[in-house]
Scaffold this motif. Structure first.
Motif, short mmCIF file in Angstrom:
data_model
loop_
_atom_site.label_atom_id
_atom_site.label_comp_id
_atom_site.label_asym_id
_atom_site.label_seq_id
_atom_site.Cartn_x
_atom_site.Cartn_y
_atom_site.Cartn_z
N GLY A 178 -5.38 1.10 0.25
CA GLY A 178 -4.63 2.18 0.87
C GLY A 178 -5.11 3.57 0.56
O GLY A 178 -4.42 4.54 0.85
N GLY A 179 -6.30 3.70 -0.03
CA GLY A 179 -6.83 5.02 -0.36
C GLY A 179 -8.00 5.42 0.53
O GLY A 179 -8.55 4.60 1.27
N LEU B 71 -12.70 -1.80 -1.41
CA LEU B 71 -11.47 -2.16 -2.12
C LEU B 71 -10.50 -0.98 -2.14
O LEU B 71 -9.28 -1.18 -2.01
CB LEU B 71 -11.79 -2.61 -3.54
CG LEU B 71 -12.52 -3.94 -3.71
CD1 LEU B 71 -12.65 -4.28 -5.20
CD2 LEU B 71 -11.83 -5.06 -2.97
N VAL B 72 -11.02 0.24 -2.32
CA VAL B 72 -10.16 1.41 -2.30
C VAL B 72 -9.47 1.53 -0.94
O VAL B 72 -8.25 1.76 -0.85
CB VAL B 72 -10.96 2.68 -2.61
CG1 VAL B 72 -10.11 3.94 -2.37
CG2 VAL B 72 -11.45 2.66 -4.07
N LEU C 74 -5.72 -1.25 -7.84
CA LEU C 74 -5.89 -0.01 -7.08
C LEU C 74 -4.65 0.31 -6.26
O LEU C 74 -4.20 1.47 -6.21
CB LEU C 74 -7.11 -0.12 -6.16
CG LEU C 74 -8.47 -0.06 -6.84
CD1 LEU C 74 -9.57 -0.37 -5.83
CD2 LEU C 74 -8.72 1.30 -7.49
N ALA C 75 -4.08 -0.68 -5.59
CA ALA C 75 -2.89 -0.44 -4.78
C ALA C 75 -1.74 0.06 -5.63
O ALA C 75 -0.98 0.97 -5.24
CB ALA C 75 -2.49 -1.72 -4.05
N ARG D 164 0.83 -1.20 0.00
CA ARG D 164 0.00 0.00 0.00
C ARG D 164 0.86 1.26 0.00
O ARG D 164 2.02 1.22 0.40
CB ARG D 164 -0.93 -0.01 1.21
CG ARG D 164 -1.88 -1.22 1.24
CD ARG D 164 -2.59 -1.36 2.56
NE ARG D 164 -3.51 -2.49 2.56
CZ ARG D 164 -3.17 -3.74 2.79
NH1 ARG D 164 -1.91 -4.03 3.06
NH2 ARG D 164 -4.08 -4.71 2.75
N PRO D 165 0.28 2.40 -0.40
CA PRO D 165 1.04 3.66 -0.37
C PRO D 165 1.28 4.11 1.06
O PRO D 165 0.58 3.69 2.00
CB PRO D 165 0.11 4.63 -1.10
CG PRO D 165 -1.26 4.09 -0.87
CD PRO D 165 -1.10 2.59 -0.89
N LEU D 166 2.26 4.98 1.24
CA LEU D 166 2.57 5.48 2.58
C LEU D 166 1.48 6.44 3.07
O LEU D 166 1.17 6.48 4.26
CB LEU D 166 3.93 6.17 2.57
CG LEU D 166 5.13 5.28 2.23
CD1 LEU D 166 6.42 6.11 2.21
CD2 LEU D 166 5.25 4.13 3.24
N ASP D 167 0.91 7.23 2.16
CA ASP D 167 -0.19 8.13 2.54
C ASP D 167 -1.51 7.49 2.12
O ASP D 167 -1.56 6.32 1.74
CB ASP D 167 -0.02 9.49 1.90
CG ASP D 167 0.12 9.39 0.37
OD1 ASP D 167 0.09 8.25 -0.14
OD2 ASP D 167 0.25 10.43 -0.29
#
Length: 301
Positions: A189-190, A184-185, A277-278, A158-161
């Motif tokens: 990680g969103g 799912l988002v 998405l990730a 996943r993203p850091l933010d």
């Protein structure tokens, strides 16, 4: 003991039956899993399908709205063909009458059992997997399938933010991503904007979407493959306020293979969709067959 004969009236049912290794004997007109090739087709749509020379999304929306307002079915089941197959189990759905055929008691051949898929979330998918596996007498396959989904989700990078993300399930008029898509988002990680897990997709307007100011937008029109989604996104950028959004100007509008990644709640779609998405949220290039970046183009006056 022979394996039960399975008739699938929606693509998600065929996908799930294949994941569980079941004996599928009939499919819907939209089923595109490899096991569907050559099998009898049991449904048809009363709404014009998307194709290059066919009606656009606005016309399809009008056809669907008119049929729903009149109480007319959007899909029909070939009862005679279904009866000839003599299935033990008929897999239908209870989630969305706009998206696929739904069976009822008068459609069922004598002795057939109806199992309706009803997932609007990952928890609902687990219920569907267990229900189908139990009906087919293979509950252990259902648990193995769920364990594989959990393992793939746990392995996501996943993203850091948490990029502020908006999923768009239709473009003209705009519909926001609903049901399992916000989940799912979040899993990828969103932070999904304007809709929550379990809520149906709903109409929005461009002013509401512009006010949300997403960092990233994923265009996933229900039932579209990647080529059709990309073509429609490019057209929207030219002819609607979509092209004026900050995320589009920043190169963060993505079209995806919606039909295989987000339009169905199946083991394959929720794992592959979350992975795509990730990748987008991390800023990585996704697989070219699953997603593509849409470049901003000047709107037509």
């Amino acid at each position: 003991m022979r394996s039960p004969r399975i008739a699938c009236l929606v693509p998600a049912a065929t996908d799930l039956a294949a994941d569980l290794g079941l004996d599928v004997v009939g499919v819907s007109h939209e089923c595109d899993h490899p096991i569907a090739r050559g099998l009898p087709v049991l449904t048809r749509s009363r709404i014009a399908a998307m194709h290059p020379d066919g009606p656009g999304p606005a016309e399809i929306d009008l056809q669907v709205s008119a049929a729903v307002a009149a109480g007319e079915p959007l899909y029909t089941v070939d009862r005679a063909a279904l009866a000839r197959l003599a299935p033990d189990i008929v897999l239908s759905q209870a989630t969305c009458d706009v998206c696929a055929a739904r069976a009822n008691s008068c459609d069922l051949p004598p002795g057939a059992r109806l199992v309706e898929l009803a997932a609007t979330s990952l928890a609902g998918l687990a219920d569907d997997v267990r229900a189908v596996a139990a009906a087919a007498g293979v509950p252990e396959r259902g648990e193995a399938c769920l364990a594989d989904i959990a393992a793939q989700h746990a392995a996501l990078v996943r993203p850091l933010d948490r990029p502020r993300t908006l999923a768009l399930e239709w473009g003209h008029p705009p519909f926001l991503g609903g049901h399992w898509v916000p989940e799912l988002v979040a899993l990828a990680g969103g932070e999904h904007l304007l809709s929550r897990t379990g809520q149906p997709s709903r109409r929005a307007d461009w002013a509401e979407i512009a006010a949300a100011d997403p960092d990233l937008m994923v265009f996933m029109p229900c039932g579209y493959d990647l080529a059709a989604a990309a073509a429609e996104a490019e057209e929207l950028c030219r002819r609607s306020p979509l092209g004026q959004l900050r995320c589009v100007r920043d190169g963060q509008l993505w079209a995806v293979d919606a039909v295989h990644l987000f339009s169905r709640c199946t083991p394959q779609s929720v794992t592959h969709g979350a992975a795509v998405l990730a990748a987008l949220l991390r800023g990585d290039e996704p697989p070219i067959a699953q997603a593509c970046r849409i470049e901003s183009t000047p709107a037509l006056s």
